[in-house]
Design a protein around this motif. Structure first.
Motif, PDB file in Angstrom:
ATOM      1  N   SER A  59      -2.466 -45.611  39.470  1.00 43.57           N
ATOM      2  CA  SER A  59      -2.204 -45.848  40.889  1.00 43.57           C
ATOM      3  C   SER A  59      -3.208 -46.825  41.485  1.00 43.57           C
ATOM      4  O   SER A  59      -2.885 -47.616  42.368  1.00 43.57           O
ATOM      5  CB  SER A  59      -2.225 -44.531  41.662  1.00 43.57           C
ATOM      6  OG  SER A  59      -3.461 -43.859  41.475  1.00 43.57           O
ATOM      7  N   VAL A  60      -4.449 -46.798  40.977  1.00 42.59           N
ATOM      8  CA  VAL A  60      -5.479 -47.716  41.458  1.00 42.59           C
ATOM      9  C   VAL A  60      -5.164 -49.134  41.003  1.00 42.59           C
ATOM     10  O   VAL A  60      -5.240 -50.098  41.795  1.00 42.59           O
ATOM     11  CB  VAL A  60      -6.872 -47.284  40.956  1.00 42.59           C
ATOM     12  CG1 VAL A  60      -7.931 -48.333  41.308  1.00 42.59           C
ATOM     13  CG2 VAL A  60      -7.245 -45.933  41.547  1.00 42.59           C
ATOM     14  N   LEU A  61      -4.792 -49.290  39.738  1.00 43.29           N
ATOM     15  CA  LEU A  61      -4.433 -50.614  39.225  1.00 43.29           C
ATOM     16  C   LEU A  61      -3.216 -51.164  39.964  1.00 43.29           C
ATOM     17  O   LEU A  61      -3.159 -52.353  40.295  1.00 43.29           O
ATOM     18  CB  LEU A  61      -4.149 -50.536  37.724  1.00 43.29           C
ATOM     19  CG  LEU A  61      -5.315 -50.140  36.819  1.00 43.29           C
ATOM     20  CD1 LEU A  61      -4.864 -50.035  35.370  1.00 43.29           C
ATOM     21  CD2 LEU A  61      -6.458 -51.131  36.948  1.00 43.29           C
ATOM     22  N   ALA A  62      -2.235 -50.299  40.229  1.00 45.49           N
ATOM     23  CA  ALA A  62      -1.026 -50.737  40.928  1.00 45.49           C
ATOM     24  C   ALA A  62      -1.344 -51.204  42.336  1.00 45.49           C
ATOM     25  O   ALA A  62      -0.779 -52.193  42.830  1.00 45.49           O
ATOM     26  CB  ALA A  62       0.000 -49.609  40.951  1.00 45.49           C
ATOM     27  N   ALA A  63      -2.248 -50.500  43.008  1.00 45.85           N
ATOM     28  CA  ALA A  63      -2.610 -50.866  44.382  1.00 45.85           C
ATOM     29  C   ALA A  63      -3.301 -52.222  44.431  1.00 45.85           C
ATOM     30  O   ALA A  63      -3.112 -52.988  45.381  1.00 45.85           O
ATOM     31  CB  ALA A  63      -3.509 -49.790  44.986  1.00 45.85           C
TER      32      ALA A  63
ATOM     33  N   ALA B  91       4.963 -49.650  38.734  1.00 50.16           N
ATOM     34  CA  ALA B  91       4.027 -49.947  37.651  1.00 50.16           C
ATOM     35  C   ALA B  91       4.087 -48.852  36.604  1.00 50.16           C
ATOM     36  O   ALA B  91       4.265 -47.676  36.927  1.00 50.16           O
ATOM     37  CB  ALA B  91       2.605 -50.076  38.182  1.00 50.16           C
ATOM     38  N   ILE B  92       3.952 -49.242  35.340  1.00 50.09           N
ATOM     39  CA  ILE B  92       3.879 -48.290  34.238  1.00 50.09           C
ATOM     40  C   ILE B  92       2.702 -48.679  33.359  1.00 50.09           C
ATOM     41  O   ILE B  92       2.216 -49.815  33.386  1.00 50.09           O
ATOM     42  CB  ILE B  92       5.176 -48.246  33.401  1.00 50.09           C
ATOM     43  CG1 ILE B  92       5.457 -49.616  32.763  1.00 50.09           C
ATOM     44  CG2 ILE B  92       6.353 -47.801  34.262  1.00 50.09           C
ATOM     45  CD1 ILE B  92       6.663 -49.619  31.831  1.00 50.09           C
ATOM     46  N   GLY B  93       2.222 -47.725  32.557  1.00 43.84           N
ATOM     47  CA  GLY B  93       1.137 -48.024  31.643  1.00 43.84           C
ATOM     48  C   GLY B  93       1.567 -49.024  30.586  1.00 43.84           C
ATOM     49  O   GLY B  93       2.746 -49.102  30.223  1.00 43.84           O
TER      50      GLY B  93
ATOM     51  N   VAL C 140       4.822 -65.204  28.073  1.00 46.41           N
ATOM     52  CA  VAL C 140       3.994 -64.811  29.217  1.00 46.41           C
ATOM     53  C   VAL C 140       3.143 -63.591  28.874  1.00 46.41           C
ATOM     54  O   VAL C 140       1.946 -63.537  29.173  1.00 46.41           O
ATOM     55  CB  VAL C 140       4.867 -64.529  30.459  1.00 46.41           C
ATOM     56  CG1 VAL C 140       3.995 -64.048  31.624  1.00 46.41           C
ATOM     57  CG2 VAL C 140       5.646 -65.773  30.858  1.00 46.41           C
ATOM     58  N   ASN C 141       3.750 -62.580  28.270  1.00 48.94           N
ATOM     59  CA  ASN C 141       3.039 -61.359  27.905  1.00 48.94           C
ATOM     60  C   ASN C 141       3.475 -60.899  26.511  1.00 48.94           C
ATOM     61  O   ASN C 141       4.640 -61.111  26.126  1.00 48.94           O
ATOM     62  CB  ASN C 141       3.308 -60.231  28.903  1.00 48.94           C
ATOM     63  CG  ASN C 141       2.681 -60.486  30.258  1.00 48.94           C
ATOM     64  OD1 ASN C 141       1.465 -60.491  30.402  1.00 48.94           O
ATOM     65  ND2 ASN C 141       3.511 -60.716  31.265  1.00 48.94           N
ATOM     66  N   ALA C 142       2.567 -60.275  25.800  1.00 44.06           N
ATOM     67  CA  ALA C 142       2.901 -59.662  24.513  1.00 44.06           C
ATOM     68  C   ALA C 142       2.108 -58.373  24.374  1.00 44.06           C
ATOM     69  O   ALA C 142       0.915 -58.330  24.687  1.00 44.06           O
ATOM     70  CB  ALA C 142       2.598 -60.601  23.356  1.00 44.06           C
ATOM     71  N   PHE C 143       2.775 -57.335  23.909  1.00 44.05           N
ATOM     72  CA  PHE C 143       2.190 -56.001  23.799  1.00 44.05           C
ATOM     73  C   PHE C 143       2.342 -55.488  22.367  1.00 44.05           C
ATOM     74  O   PHE C 143       3.371 -55.731  21.725  1.00 44.05           O
ATOM     75  CB  PHE C 143       2.895 -55.026  24.756  1.00 44.05           C
ATOM     76  CG  PHE C 143       2.818 -55.441  26.196  1.00 44.05           C
ATOM     77  CD1 PHE C 143       1.806 -54.960  27.020  1.00 44.05           C
ATOM     78  CD2 PHE C 143       3.729 -56.330  26.734  1.00 44.05           C
ATOM     79  CE1 PHE C 143       1.716 -55.347  28.341  1.00 44.05           C
ATOM     80  CE2 PHE C 143       3.654 -56.724  28.069  1.00 44.05           C
ATOM     81  CZ  PHE C 143       2.642 -56.230  28.872  1.00 44.05           C
TER      82      PHE C 143
ATOM     83  N   ILE D 105       2.002 -52.601  33.302  1.00 44.17           N
ATOM     84  CA  ILE D 105       3.096 -53.554  33.473  1.00 44.17           C
ATOM     85  C   ILE D 105       3.667 -53.260  34.848  1.00 44.17           C
ATOM     86  O   ILE D 105       3.983 -52.106  35.148  1.00 44.17           O
ATOM     87  CB  ILE D 105       4.187 -53.361  32.401  1.00 44.17           C
ATOM     88  CG1 ILE D 105       3.603 -53.550  31.001  1.00 44.17           C
ATOM     89  CG2 ILE D 105       5.349 -54.313  32.641  1.00 44.17           C
ATOM     90  CD1 ILE D 105       4.572 -53.189  29.887  1.00 44.17           C
ATOM     91  N   TYR D 106       3.762 -54.281  35.690  1.00 41.72           N
ATOM     92  CA  TYR D 106       4.217 -53.980  37.046  1.00 41.72           C
ATOM     93  C   TYR D 106       5.260 -54.969  37.542  1.00 41.72           C
ATOM     94  O   TYR D 106       5.353 -56.099  37.077  1.00 41.72           O
ATOM     95  CB  TYR D 106       3.032 -53.927  38.008  1.00 41.72           C
ATOM     96  CG  TYR D 106       2.359 -55.256  38.310  1.00 41.72           C
ATOM     97  CD1 TYR D 106       2.739 -56.023  39.418  1.00 41.72           C
ATOM     98  CD2 TYR D 106       1.335 -55.735  37.509  1.00 41.72           C
ATOM     99  CE1 TYR D 106       2.112 -57.230  39.703  1.00 41.72           C
ATOM    100  CE2 TYR D 106       0.701 -56.930  37.790  1.00 41.72           C
ATOM    101  CZ  TYR D 106       1.094 -57.674  38.885  1.00 41.72           C
ATOM    102  OH  TYR D 106       0.473 -58.865  39.155  1.00 41.72           O
ATOM    103  N   PHE D 107       6.050 -54.494  38.484  1.00 43.19           N
ATOM    104  CA  PHE D 107       7.082 -55.288  39.140  1.00 43.19           C
ATOM    105  C   PHE D 107       6.635 -55.553  40.570  1.00 43.19           C
ATOM    106  O   PHE D 107       6.235 -54.638  41.282  1.00 43.19           O
ATOM    107  CB  PHE D 107       8.422 -54.547  39.136  1.00 43.19           C
ATOM    108  CG  PHE D 107       8.993 -54.343  37.759  1.00 43.19           C
ATOM    109  CD1 PHE D 107       9.911 -55.233  37.231  1.00 43.19           C
ATOM    110  CD2 PHE D 107       8.599 -53.253  36.984  1.00 43.19           C
ATOM    111  CE1 PHE D 107      10.427 -55.050  35.953  1.00 43.19           C
ATOM    112  CE2 PHE D 107       9.104 -53.062  35.709  1.00 43.19           C
ATOM    113  CZ  PHE D 107      10.025 -53.962  35.200  1.00 43.19           C
ATOM    114  N   ALA D 108       6.703 -56.809  40.968  1.00 48.99           N
ATOM    115  CA  ALA D 108       6.205 -57.188  42.283  1.00 48.99           C
ATOM    116  C   ALA D 108       7.307 -57.699  43.197  1.00 48.99           C
ATOM    117  O   ALA D 108       7.032 -58.159  44.299  1.00 48.99           O
ATOM    118  CB  ALA D 108       5.125 -58.262  42.144  1.00 48.99           C
ATOM    119  N   SER D 109       8.547 -57.638  42.755  1.00 50.05           N
ATOM    120  CA  SER D 109       9.639 -58.104  43.595  1.00 50.05           C
ATOM    121  C   SER D 109       9.896 -57.118  44.724  1.00 50.05           C
ATOM    122  O   SER D 109       9.434 -55.980  44.709  1.00 50.05           O
ATOM    123  CB  SER D 109      10.909 -58.287  42.755  1.00 50.05           C
ATOM    124  OG  SER D 109      11.244 -57.099  42.106  1.00 50.05           O
ATOM    125  N   VAL D 110      10.637 -57.552  45.709  1.00 52.91           N
ATOM    126  CA  VAL D 110      10.896 -56.732  46.885  1.00 52.91           C
ATOM    127  C   VAL D 110      11.789 -55.552  46.516  1.00 52.91           C
ATOM    128  O   VAL D 110      12.805 -55.709  45.833  1.00 52.91           O
ATOM    129  CB  VAL D 110      11.562 -57.571  47.993  1.00 52.91           C
ATOM    130  CG1 VAL D 110      11.932 -56.677  49.170  1.00 52.91           C
ATOM    131  CG2 VAL D 110      10.633 -58.671  48.455  1.00 52.91           C
TER     132      VAL D 110
END
Length: 201
Positions: free
Chosen positions: A9-13, A20-22, A83-86, A192-197
Motif C-alpha cells: 500500500s505504501v509503494l502504491a501510494a 497495484a499487485i506484488g 518495458v518490463n520483464a519479471f 506492478i501497478y496500473f495508473a490509468s483512470v
C-alpha cells in the motif's frame, strides 16, 4: 535495484496507483531476466524459470524455461519494445492455452495464497487471486489447482504467476483488499501497478 522493502500500500501510494499487485521480488535472488521501465538490470536466466515480458503496447509475453539463447533471440526481435520483464512464474496460460506444468517443487505442491497477472485482450487485464491457509476458512491452492482456476475464466490469453504467500498483495484505490481477515502483510520489494483512470460501473 533498491533492496529496501515496504508494504504494498505504501509503494502504491508513492506512484498514485489505481491498482497495484506484488511483483517478482527480484532483489531477493540473483538470477533471472529483469527489466524495469526500460532499464535492463539483470540477464542471468537459468533455463528453469519462465519469464514474463511486458512490451510498449502493454502486451504480455511469456518465455517458457527461458535460457540465454531464448533471451538473446527475443531481444534480437523485440529489445526496443521491452518495458518490463519479471522472473518468477510459472507461466499459467500462453496464447489462450494452459501451459504444461510439472509441479515438482515443494512450493508448487503446497496449498498457498497465489496471485496471477492475466491479459484478456488488447490493453485489458485481470488479476486472479486465491486466499491461503492464513485466512479464516481458507486452504489455498496448489499451483495446478490455481492454474485450473485461472483457465476457468473466459478470454484469458496470457497468465503469469507472481510472488504469493504473505507477499501476495492487491491494493485498490489505496487499500489492500486481498486477505481481509489475515493480519499477515509482508513488506515487498516491487509492485506492478496500473495508473490509468478508474471508471466505476
Amino acid at each position: 535495484g533498491s533492496t529496501r522493502e515496504a508494504k504494498g500500500s505504501v509503494l502504491a501510494a508513492r506512484v498514485n496507483a489505481v491498482l497495484a499487485i506484488g511483483g517478482d521480488f527480484f532483489t531477493y535472488h540473483n538470477y533471472g531476466y529483469i527489466v524495469r521501465q526500460g532499464q535492463f538490470y539483470r540477464n542471468k536466466p537459468t533455463g528453469k524459470q519462465d519469464v514474463l515480458v511486458i512490451d510498449d503496447k502493454g502486451d504480455l509475453h511469456v518465455l517458457l524455461k527461458a535460457d540465454r539463447a531464448m533471451i538473446e533471440a527475443f531481444e534480437k526481435e523485440h529489445r526496443d519494445s521491452i518495458v518490463n520483464a519479471f522472473t518468477f512464474g510459472p507461466a499459467l496460460m500462453d496464447k489462450g492455452q494452459p501451459v504444461t506444468l510439472s509441479a515438482d517443487t515443494k512450493s508448487d505442491v503446497v496449498k498457498a495464497q497465489r496471485i496471477a497477472l492475466c491479459q484478456t485482450d488488447e490493453l485489458e487485464y485481470m488479476v486472479v487471486y486465491c486466499e491461503g491457509p492464513n485466512d479464516v476458512n481458507s486452504k489455498g491452492l496448489s499451483i495446478l489447482q490455481f492454474q485450473e482456476l485461472v483457465a476457468s475464466f473466459p478470454g484469458v490469453i496470457t497468465a503469469y504467476n507472481l510472488d504469493g504467500g504473505s507477499s501476495a498483495t492487491i491494493v485498490f484505490q489505496g487499500e489492500k483488499i486481498n486477505g481481509p481477515r489475515s493480519q499477515r502483510s509482508r513488506s515487498i520489494g516491487d509492485i506492478i501497478y496500473f495508473a490509468s483512470v478508474y471508471k466505476p460501473d
